[in-house]
Motif scaffolding. Sequence first.
Motif, short mmCIF file in Angstrom:
data_model
loop_
_atom_site.label_atom_id
_atom_site.label_comp_id
_atom_site.label_asym_id
_atom_site.label_seq_id
_atom_site.Cartn_x
_atom_site.Cartn_y
_atom_site.Cartn_z
N ASN A 29 0.82 -1.20 0.00
CA ASN A 29 0.00 0.00 0.00
C ASN A 29 0.86 1.25 0.00
N GLN A 30 1.98 1.22 0.69
CA GLN A 30 2.88 2.37 0.76
C GLN A 30 3.44 2.74 -0.61
N SER A 31 3.42 1.79 -1.52
CA SER A 31 3.89 2.07 -2.88
C SER A 31 2.88 2.88 -3.69
N GLU A 33 -0.03 4.65 -1.97
CA GLU A 33 -0.82 5.58 -1.17
C GLU A 33 0.08 6.39 -0.25
N SER A 34 -0.47 7.50 0.21
CA SER A 34 0.22 8.30 1.22
C SER A 34 -0.82 9.09 2.00
N GLY A 35 -0.40 9.73 3.03
CA GLY A 35 -1.26 10.62 3.79
C GLY A 35 -2.47 9.93 4.39
N LEU A 38 -3.47 6.40 3.08
CA LEU A 38 -2.62 5.34 3.62
C LEU A 38 -3.00 5.03 5.06
N ALA A 39 -3.25 6.05 5.87
CA ALA A 39 -3.64 5.85 7.26
C ALA A 39 -4.96 5.09 7.35
N ASP A 41 -6.32 3.04 5.05
CA ASP A 41 -6.16 1.67 4.62
C ASP A 41 -5.33 0.85 5.60
#
Length: 50
Positions: A29-31, A33-35, A38-39, A41
């Motif tokens: 997911n870090q690849s 998503e962000s912010g 990401l939190a 998910d």
Amino acid sequence: MTKAEAAKALKRFTDGFNEANRELDPARNQSFESGALLALDAAVVKASRG
């Protein structure tokens, strides 16, 4: 970037994003998503793993 290159990049992103979410893999997911997304998910993954 051409339209064909953009379409290829979008497909690569979409396929990877969907696979990461199907597998509930926080590292993948870090690849994609962000912010806040990401939190959110990360919380879903944690809850799903009980």
